[in-house]
Design a protein around this motif. Structure first.
Motif, PDB file in Angstrom:
ATOM      1  N   GLN A 168      62.420   5.527  61.782  1.00 16.75           N
ATOM      2  CA  GLN A 168      61.221   6.294  62.252  1.00 16.75           C
ATOM      3  C   GLN A 168      59.842   5.245  62.240  1.00 16.75           C
ATOM      4  OE1 GLN A 168      60.678  10.143  60.727  1.00 16.75           O
ATOM      5  NE2 GLN A 168      62.904  10.703  60.960  1.00 16.75           N
ATOM      6  N   LEU A 169      59.934   4.247  61.728  1.00 11.43           N
ATOM      7  CA  LEU A 169      58.756   3.195  61.805  1.00 11.43           C
ATOM      8  C   LEU A 169      58.457   2.900  63.388  1.00 11.43           C
ATOM      9  CD1 LEU A 169      59.379   1.051  58.875  1.00 11.43           C
ATOM     10  CD2 LEU A 169      57.852   2.912  58.826  1.00 11.43           C
ATOM     11  N   LYS A 170      57.227   3.019  63.567  1.00 13.32           N
ATOM     12  CA  LYS A 170      56.645   2.671  64.777  1.00 13.32           C
ATOM     13  C   LYS A 170      56.193   1.359  65.340  1.00 13.32           C
ATOM     14  CE  LYS A 170      57.322   6.810  66.148  1.00 13.32           C
ATOM     15  NZ  LYS A 170      58.609   7.287  66.916  1.00 13.32           N
ATOM     16  N   GLY A 171      56.428   0.200  64.046  1.00 13.65           N
ATOM     17  CA  GLY A 171      56.142  -1.159  63.985  1.00 13.65           C
ATOM     18  C   GLY A 171      55.387  -1.459  62.825  1.00 13.65           C
ATOM     19  N   ARG A 172      54.818  -2.788  62.892  1.00 14.39           N
ATOM     20  CA  ARG A 172      54.198  -3.177  61.982  1.00 14.39           C
ATOM     21  C   ARG A 172      52.755  -3.934  62.501  1.00 14.39           C
ATOM     22  NH1 ARG A 172      59.126  -3.477  62.118  1.00 14.39           N
ATOM     23  NH2 ARG A 172      60.513  -3.465  60.258  1.00 14.39           N
ATOM     24  N   VAL A 173      51.500  -3.552  61.800  1.00 14.46           N
ATOM     25  CA  VAL A 173      50.405  -4.167  62.438  1.00 14.46           C
ATOM     26  C   VAL A 173      49.407  -4.811  61.403  1.00 14.46           C
ATOM     27  CG1 VAL A 173      49.252  -1.623  62.010  1.00 14.46           C
ATOM     28  CG2 VAL A 173      48.550  -3.119  63.604  1.00 14.46           C
ATOM     29  N   VAL A 174      48.856  -5.776  61.806  1.00 20.65           N
ATOM     30  CA  VAL A 174      47.825  -6.382  60.834  1.00 20.65           C
ATOM     31  C   VAL A 174      46.316  -5.431  60.851  1.00 20.65           C
ATOM     32  CG1 VAL A 174      46.397  -8.485  60.247  1.00 20.65           C
ATOM     33  CG2 VAL A 174      48.845  -8.568  61.125  1.00 20.65           C
ATOM     34  N   THR A 175      46.269  -5.026  59.767  1.00 16.13           N
ATOM     35  CA  THR A 175      44.745  -4.002  59.691  1.00 16.13           C
ATOM     36  C   THR A 175      43.879  -4.452  58.939  1.00 16.13           C
ATOM     37  OG1 THR A 175      45.898  -2.802  57.783  1.00 16.13           O
ATOM     38  CG2 THR A 175      46.482  -1.916  59.973  1.00 16.13           C
ATOM     39  N   ARG A 176      42.654  -3.994  58.860  1.00 22.37           N
ATOM     40  CA  ARG A 176      41.468  -4.027  57.994  1.00 22.37           C
ATOM     41  C   ARG A 176      41.535  -2.773  56.854  1.00 22.37           C
ATOM     42  NH1 ARG A 176      37.076  -0.745  58.744  1.00 22.37           N
ATOM     43  NH2 ARG A 176      36.937   0.208  60.950  1.00 22.37           N
ATOM     44  N   LEU A 177      40.966  -2.937  55.871  1.00 23.17           N
ATOM     45  CA  LEU A 177      40.761  -1.789  54.740  1.00 23.17           C
ATOM     46  C   LEU A 177      39.894  -0.838  55.414  1.00 23.17           C
ATOM     47  CD1 LEU A 177      40.470  -3.738  51.359  1.00 23.17           C
ATOM     48  CD2 LEU A 177      42.554  -2.871  52.735  1.00 23.17           C
ATOM     49  N   GLY A 178      40.233   0.277  55.464  1.00 17.20           N
ATOM     50  CA  GLY A 178      39.263   1.672  55.742  1.00 17.20           C
ATOM     51  C   GLY A 178      38.462   1.749  54.672  1.00 17.20           C
ATOM     52  N   LYS A 179      37.843   3.172  54.837  1.00 17.84           N
ATOM     53  CA  LYS A 179      36.941   3.225  53.700  1.00 17.84           C
ATOM     54  C   LYS A 179      37.082   4.833  53.303  1.00 17.84           C
ATOM     55  CE  LYS A 179      32.326   3.157  52.021  1.00 17.84           C
ATOM     56  NZ  LYS A 179      32.623   2.571  50.600  1.00 17.84           N
ATOM     57  N   ARG A 180      37.154   5.386  52.107  1.00 18.84           N
ATOM     58  CA  ARG A 180      37.163   6.648  51.870  1.00 18.84           C
ATOM     59  C   ARG A 180      35.691   7.481  51.762  1.00 18.84           C
ATOM     60  NH1 ARG A 180      42.217   8.294  50.666  1.00 18.84           N
ATOM     61  NH2 ARG A 180      43.749   6.878  49.843  1.00 18.84           N
ATOM     62  N   HIS A 181      35.580   8.824  51.739  1.00 12.44           N
ATOM     63  CA  HIS A 181      34.541   9.567  51.383  1.00 12.44           C
ATOM     64  C   HIS A 181      34.335   9.410  49.963  1.00 12.44           C
ATOM     65  CE1 HIS A 181      33.455  11.352  55.110  1.00 12.44           C
ATOM     66  NE2 HIS A 181      34.577  11.632  55.535  1.00 12.44           N
ATOM     67  N   LYS A 182      33.138   9.941  49.373  1.00  8.64           N
ATOM     68  CA  LYS A 182      33.003  10.159  47.875  1.00  8.64           C
ATOM     69  C   LYS A 182      34.082  10.762  47.238  1.00  8.64           C
ATOM     70  CE  LYS A 182      29.556  11.572  44.544  1.00  8.64           C
ATOM     71  NZ  LYS A 182      28.356  12.634  44.604  1.00  8.64           N
ATOM     72  N   ALA A 183      34.581  10.381  45.980  1.00  5.24           N
ATOM     73  CA  ALA A 183      35.520  11.004  45.531  1.00  5.24           C
ATOM     74  C   ALA A 183      35.285  12.552  44.995  1.00  5.24           C
ATOM     75  CB  ALA A 183      36.036  10.254  44.117  1.00  5.24           C
ATOM     76  N   GLU A 184      36.259  13.306  44.903  1.00  5.48           N
ATOM     77  CA  GLU A 184      35.992  14.514  44.613  1.00  5.48           C
ATOM     78  C   GLU A 184      35.606  14.647  42.882  1.00  5.48           C
ATOM     79  OE1 GLU A 184      36.697  17.218  46.259  1.00  5.48           O
ATOM     80  OE2 GLU A 184      37.364  15.975  47.989  1.00  5.48           O
TER      81      GLU A 184
END
Length: 248
Positions: A168-184
């Motif tokens: 069910q994998l749709k492929g492999r992709v090179v990515t940059r790191l995203g960012k999260r909102h402030k922790a709970e």
């Protein structure tokens, strides 16, 4: 090929055991992992006490320290020969965006990288994952590709795998790191002795998670492969801070 395996979930973790089972078919593996779950240990080294190394019945070595301790000890004294690669994981849960700062899984791979060895960190896209087999197959494929082509420069890769069956994998992709909102916020509780204790709150939801990020790739059932580095210098701000220091 010789590979050092480690993780942060502990030597008994299913992700590590499945990874070892698969990589042992294509390489000579040595497993050195923490004796217990050390998730969130980041790059910490144990410097206030000596560490012990013991061997389990399945041949895995386990250390009463952090993931970084495990890899450092393995590479600087425990192993007879330096391995060709360090592989960390498979973590039960994602290590995307800001997670990489805290992750013991990434830290174990980073220690190998700091000691001059190509290193890969593998994580599942969610906790209580059920498809470690998928990530193990991806790991085997990436290691085999490295055997054929190598890397052009020192490399540390952070790999996050959707928790779905392999087909069910749709492929492999090179990515940059995203960012999260402030922790709970922390969760405050009272013990039976009326003492106040705190559980660290859950990680924030993705904030910067658009196309091109690790968050986006995994949400599309794609394997996210992020090249990461150790240099934390914000080079674009150096001139600004020089000017700030000169102000009166």
């Amino acid at each position: 090929m010789k590979i050092l395996l480690s993780n942060d979930d502990g030597y008994f973790a299913p992700g590590l055991n499945i990874l070892a089972e698969h990589l042992a078919k294509i390489a000579d593996i040595t497993v050195v992992a923490p004796e217990r779950n050390r998730s969130g240990a980041s790059n910490s080294l144990t410097l206030d006490r000596p560490l012990s190394v013991k061997q389990a019945s399945n041949g895995f070595f386990y250390v009463n320290g952090t993931p970084t301790d495990c890899v450092h000890i393995a590479l600087t004294g425990l192993m007879d020969a330096i391995p060709d690669m360090v592989v960390s994981g498979i973590n039960d849960g994602a290590n995307m965006g800001d997670d990489t700062i805290y992750s013991g899984t990434v830290a174990a791979a980073m220690e190998g990288y700091l000691l001059g060895i190509p290193s890969l960190a593998f994580s599942m896209s969610q906790h209580n994952a059920t498809h470690f087999e998928t990530a193990a197959r991806i790991a085997v494929e990436m290691v085999q590709h490295y055997q054929k082509t190598g890397f052009a420069s020192p490399t540390l890769l952070n790999v996050n795998v959707p928790d779905v069956p392999y087909d069910q994998l749709k492929g492999r992709v090179v990515t940059r790191l995203g960012k999260r909102h402030k922790a709970e916020p922390v969760i405050q509780l009272k013990t039976p002795r009326n003492e106040t204790v705190y559980w660290v709150g859950a990680a924030g939801k993705p904030n910067d998670g658009g196309e091109g990020t690790d968050f986006y790739a995994v949400s599309q059932n794609m394997v996210s492969i992020s090249p990461i580095q150790v240099d934390l210098t914000k080079h674009t701000q150096m001139d600004e801070i020089k000017h700030w220091l000169q102000q009166k």
